[in-house]
Write an enzyme that holds these catalytic residues in place. Structure first.
Site, PDB file in Angstrom:
ATOM      1  N   SER A 242      58.773  42.709  49.551  1.00 15.34           N
ATOM      2  CA  SER A 242      60.402  41.992  49.425  1.00 15.34           C
ATOM      3  C   SER A 242      61.022  42.155  48.014  1.00 15.34           C
ATOM      4  O   SER A 242      59.800  42.985  47.391  1.00 15.34           O
ATOM      5  CB  SER A 242      60.173  40.896  49.197  1.00 15.34           C
ATOM      6  N   THR A 243      62.000  42.570  48.172  1.00 15.50           N
ATOM      7  CA  THR A 243      63.020  43.254  46.918  1.00 15.50           C
ATOM      8  C   THR A 243      62.648  42.141  45.901  1.00 15.50           C
ATOM      9  O   THR A 243      62.713  42.376  44.744  1.00 15.50           O
ATOM     10  CB  THR A 243      63.945  42.856  47.258  1.00 15.50           C
ATOM     11  N   GLY A 246      59.316  42.952  44.144  1.00 10.46           N
ATOM     12  CA  GLY A 246      59.553  44.377  43.515  1.00 10.46           C
ATOM     13  C   GLY A 246      60.597  44.534  42.031  1.00 10.46           C
ATOM     14  O   GLY A 246      59.540  45.207  41.516  1.00 10.46           O
ATOM     15  N   GLU A 263      59.361  50.579  47.867  1.00 10.07           N
ATOM     16  CA  GLU A 263      60.268  50.569  48.929  1.00 10.07           C
ATOM     17  C   GLU A 263      60.136  48.921  49.865  1.00 10.07           C
ATOM     18  O   GLU A 263      59.357  48.116  50.089  1.00 10.07           O
ATOM     19  CB  GLU A 263      58.856  50.938  50.632  1.00 10.07           C
ATOM     20  N   CYS A 297      61.046  45.353  58.164  1.00 10.93           N
ATOM     21  CA  CYS A 297      62.075  46.472  56.871  1.00 10.93           C
ATOM     22  C   CYS A 297      63.118  47.324  56.887  1.00 10.93           C
ATOM     23  O   CYS A 297      63.715  46.550  56.398  1.00 10.93           O
ATOM     24  CB  CYS A 297      60.882  47.050  55.615  1.00 10.93           C
ATOM     25  N   GLU A 395      67.974  39.199  54.190  1.00  9.64           N
ATOM     26  CA  GLU A 395      67.063  39.481  54.970  1.00  9.64           C
ATOM     27  C   GLU A 395      66.033  38.211  55.788  1.00  9.64           C
ATOM     28  O   GLU A 395      65.998  37.531  54.611  1.00  9.64           O
ATOM     29  CB  GLU A 395      66.101  40.009  54.127  1.00  9.64           C
TER      30      GLU A 395
END
Length: 495
Positions: A242-243, A246, A263, A297, A395
């Site tokens: 997940s962002t 990240g 990523e 993703c 998302e």
């Protein structure tokens, strides 16, 4: 030595599952927090594991450092490639078992894991086996009496954190290029799906890799993952997930300015122009969101359809969704949708569906749990959505798609780019000029023209904006796991 546990898989196969941490080519008992891996299909515990503590992380990193300073980074590249070929052969030999482990642990379909994930993992190891001795720099003549040359050198110890949606395939994406470049690795699988990664330790031993080249530690993200990302003797962190996580990884990497590859998430669009091959557009946009139960993703979860064909497209898309609405036993070849990974993710997806209903989106299909056992959700289609809706902006990571209309090219390009993400995008048109011009305008690391979800081990994978930093696969992964050293040579010039 850590014990193994005999596991009987739903397809009737039995195997010995390692339960410990794989450090220095040995399975050792962890000393961290205990956690369980749960079957998304039955909602029952598969196995209880003891995670890696900070002490275990230290041991794994130390083993990787010793291997890097010892034989591995100095091994001739062609010999590193030979080890990768051995791993590829062992993956191919064990492909049915590894696919079954991932299907059991993750809830995805066995057929998808076998023909998608394991085929990809095999090819990735073969690709980087062949690439290992083709990593080169350049020589530059700076003046008649001087020259400079550039060599590509490995980074060192690489921490690799892989997600739960493609457990073994992501292991291959991470480990193969890192080893090809001469790095050593400490890999942490997602706590929801650790089984195939731990089993891979057996293949590392069988392939004869030197101790410490590959280490695999399991555990919870906030403890094991955090300790790994913060470790002062780790030179690089490669993360897929997940962002939000990240961003935390990136902050942790700042402690010693680690090299990072991230990523992260996506909210990828599909654009269907009126001049598209209609049936192909319907087929590919359906695949683009519903593949792997929406747990991808790059899922093209926002579909924008040109106004003149909007009603026809929506009607046909719902028909295709209904035709493929086969949710259930993930070891049955007829099943299209597996289960969502966990109760947490199951509840999250259903929460988004409820929010979509409340916000005024029109629900045309699905929108509820499928069955009474397991984390199964019906494929869900919302239409007539607006850009401010949560189901359009965020998302979801499940089998939920939103479809809306557009009038002009400029309008749809703006809508596609009006997001914090930039991982992927798809567009459908028979107009060659339009296809390439629109592809250039879309802010995404990957654009598919007249398809969706394509990936290839020789093509870079990664995104713009909050979807990540850096690229995986192809020669770009070799760049990500090496650093350039410039050597200046004086051939006789005197001051």
């Amino acid at each position: 030595m850590a014990k193994t546990v005999t596991i009987a898989l739903p397809n009737g196969a039995k195997y010995e599952q390692p339960t410990g941490q794989f450090i220095g080519n040995q399975f050792v008992q962890g000393s961290g927090d205990c956690f369980s891996t749960v079957s998304p299909v039955t909602e029952e515990e598969i196995l209880k594991l003891q995670g890696a503590s900070t002490t275990d992380v230290d041991k794994a990193v130390a083993a990787a450092r010793e291997a890097f300073n010892g034989p591995w980074s100095q091994l001739p590249a062609i010999e590193r490639g030979a080890y990768l070929y051995k791993l590829a052969e062992l993956i191919d030999r064990n492909r049915e078992l590894l696919a079954a482990i991932d299907a059991y642990d993750n809830g995805k379909t066995f057929s998808g894991a076998l023909t998608g994930d394991l085929d990809e993992a095999y090819n990735v190891f073969r690709y980087y086996a062949g690439a290992a001795d083709k990593i080169s720099g350049q020589t530059i003549e700076t003046s008649p009496a001087k020259l400079a040359y550039v060599v590509q050198e490995p980074l060192g110890v690489c921490a690799q954190i892989v997600p739960w949606n493609y457990p073994f395939m992501m292991l291959a994406w991470k480990i193969a290029p890192a080893l090809a470049c001469g790095n050593t690795v400490v890999l942490k699988p997602a706590e929801q799906t650790p089984l195939s990664a731990l089993y891979f330790g057996n293949l590392v031993i069988e392939a004869g890799l030197p101790a410490g080249v590959v280490n695999i530690i399991s555990g919870l993200g906030p403890t094991t993952g955090s300790a790994l990302a913060n470790h002062a003797d780790v030179d690089k962190v490669a993360f897929t997930g997940s962002t939000a996580t990240g961003k935390s990884i990136m902050k942790a990497a700042a402690s010693n300015l680690k090299n990072v590859t991230l990523e992260c998430g996506g909210k990828s669009p599909s654009v269907v122009f009126a001049d598209a091959d209609f049936e192909q557009a319907v087929k590919w946009t359906h695949f683009g969101i519903m593949e792997n139960s929406g747990e991808v993703c790059t899922s093209t979860s926002r579909i924008y359809v040109e106004e003149s064909i909007y009603d026809k497209f929506v009607e046909r898309f719902v028909e295709v969704t209904q035709d493929n609405d086969k949710v259930g036993d993930n070891f049955n070849e007829a099943t299209y949708y597996g289960a969502q990974i966990s109760k947490t993710q199951f509840d999250k997806v259903l929460g988004y569906i409820e929010d979509g209903k409340k916000s005024g989106a029109k629900l045309l299909y699905g929108g509820a749990r499928s069955g009474s056992q397991g984390y199964f959700i019906q494929p869900t289609v919302f239409v007539d959505t607006t850009e401010d809706m949560k189901i359009v902006r965020e998302e979801i990571f499940g089998p939920v798609v939103v479809i809306s209309k557009f009038k002009t090219e400029d309008e749809v390009v703006y809508k596609c780019n009006d997001t914090s993400y930039g991982l992927a995008a798809a567009l459908f048109t028979e107009n060659v000029s339009k296809a390439h011009l629109v592809a250039r305008r879309l802010q995404a690391g990957m654009v598919w023209i007249n398809s969706s979800g394509d990936s290839h081990f020789g093509i870079p994978f990664g995104g713009y904006k909050s979807s990540g930093i850096g690229r995986e696969l192809g020669k770009y992964a070799l760049d990500a796991y090496t650093q350039a050293k410039a050597v200046h040579v004086n051939l006789g010039s005197k001051l």
